[in-house]
Design an enzyme around this catalytic site. Structure first.
Site, short mmCIF file in Angstrom:
data_model
loop_
_atom_site.label_atom_id
_atom_site.label_comp_id
_atom_site.label_asym_id
_atom_site.label_seq_id
_atom_site.Cartn_x
_atom_site.Cartn_y
_atom_site.Cartn_z
N ARG A 1 -20.28 -16.95 -11.50
CA ARG A 1 -19.56 -18.22 -11.46
C ARG A 1 -20.45 -19.31 -10.87
O ARG A 1 -20.90 -19.22 -9.72
CB ARG A 1 -18.30 -18.07 -10.60
N GLU B 1 5.30 8.13 -0.72
CA GLU B 1 4.74 9.30 -0.01
C GLU B 1 4.49 9.02 1.47
O GLU B 1 3.49 9.44 2.05
CB GLU B 1 3.46 9.81 -0.70
N LEU C 1 12.95 13.46 -4.42
CA LEU C 1 13.24 13.52 -2.99
C LEU C 1 14.07 12.32 -2.52
O LEU C 1 15.06 12.48 -1.82
CB LEU C 1 11.91 13.58 -2.22
#
Length: 389
Positions: free
Chosen positions: A273, A369, A132
């Protein structure tokens, strides 16, 4: 660690929950996040084949052509994209293009066209593409310049398309070109073009921040037979928009998959952590970030699966809801992933670490899109039209 409680929402039925469970098991066994930039074409070919063998591409086509559902089920497509994206961005890409590149055939093709392409799409033996975008025509589709002029035996095509996903590896392209019935959007038609058609060349491969097969295609006096016309002549713009209406919701779902993975990774990092006498998760600032991430993920999921449910169950046109879902999910996924990178610190920008890969993967979803700005136009116009009634 990923939250799957959303599967109990009333948007879904038992078939969707079974799909999610089975695909989750398949992804855990079959997918690896790592792929080199040099082997992206081969990786995509392999993924299409494996997705076909696994039966997942059957959700991209109707049951009459080897699919699962009688018509395309947007909730299933969204669940698949969310799950694949959480495991592998490239696997999501491979699946998405089989759907987008065949959706126009499903909606508007003749019986002969459907039989020629859809079973092979479902089996993963034909790679699909949707052509397109042009060098001077992106969001403004009505300004496309590629022409398909009438010829004695069909059409003669000249022009170029760019940023075409699967460009160079596709077996066929759903091509949009100007046939001139009227100016602007009303003068565009759709064609089915096999990749080996004389006059079609891949003129350039395009490298982007997250490796995917993208290319510029050139058409030089490419001859197409009359029966390659897909649907009614002059209706190409409407056909493209109808196809995007179905698959736009699933772009939001892919972003949601990326965001869920980022939240999962960040949560694991925060809990593991060490920080002072405790762990990073004990820190109020980290807790605040995680809370915001949870909120964004859940809000996106609600918008996405509402849009899909409206299409599947209510049978409503859902352009507004799909635009809301894509806009929110892609924009917020970018923010969720950025927070995950921050929680990881220096490790978060280290090549190959999942949150670093996600940071690169998610960016394109706010563009393709229908860019975020286009979604805002759709939402505003729909809102104002309703307000003026």
């Amino acid at each position: 660690m990923v939250d799957r409680s959303f599967l109990d929402w009333p948007f879904f039925d038992d078939s969707h929950r079974q799909l999610a469970d089975e695909l989750e098991s398949w992804c855990a066994a079959e997918l690896c996040d790592e792929h080199g930039e040099e082997d992206v074409d081969d990786a995509c070919r392999s993924l299409v084949s494996r997705l076909g063998e696994g039966g997942w591409l059957r959700y991209c086509v109707p049951a009459a052509y080897g699919g699962v559902h009688e018509t395309l089920d947007v909730r299933s497509l969204a669940l698949i994209r969310e799950t694949l994206a959480r495991h592998s961005g490239l696997a999501d890409f491979a699946f998405a293009m089989q759907g987008l590149g065949s959706g126009t055939i499903t909606l508007f093709g003749t019986e002969a066209q459907k039989q020629a392409y859809l079973p092979a799409v479902a089996a993963g033996t034909k790679i699909a593409a949707f052509a397109l975008t042009e060098p001077r025509s992106g969001s403004d589709v009505a300004s496309m310049e590629t022409t398909a002029d009438e010829a004695p035996d069909g059409y003669l095509v000249n022009g170029a398309k760019t940023y075409i996903s699967n460009g160079g590896i596709a077996d066929y392209y759903v091509l949009f070109a100007r046939t001139g019935e009227a100016p602007g959007a009303k003068g565009i038609s759709t064609f089915l073009v096999d990749a080996d058609t004389p006059g079609l060349e891949m003129s350039e491969r395009i490298r982007v921040i997250a490796p995917h097969p993208l290319a510029t295609l050139q058409f030089s006096n490419m001859e197409l037979a009359a029966d390659t016309l897909l649907g009614e002549r002059g209706r190409g713009f409407a056909q493209a928009m109808a196809t995007l209406d179905i698959f736009r919701t699933t772009v939001g779902a892919a972003a949601l998959g990326f965001a869920r993975r980022a939240l999962d990774e960040a949560t694991g990092r925060a809990l593991g952590r060490k920080l002072g006498q405790g762990v990073l998760a004990d820190n109020p600032i980290t807790q605040s970030k995680l809370a915001e991430m949870v909120l964004d993920v859940d809000a996106s999921a609600l918008l996405i699966y509402r849009a899909a449910w409206l299409k599947d169950v209510k049978g409503q046109r859902n352009s507004r809801e799909a635009a809301l879902a894509k806009l929110h999910a892609t924009d917020r996924a970018q923010i969720v992933i950025d927070k995950a990178v921050q929680i990881f610190g220096g490790l978060g920008v280290t090549h190959g670490v999942p949150v670093e890969s996600l940071y690169r993967e998610v960016r394109a979803l706010r563009i393709y899109e229908g860019a975020s700005e286009v979604q805002k136009v759709v939402i505003a116009r729909t809102h104002l039209a309703e307000a003026n009634k």
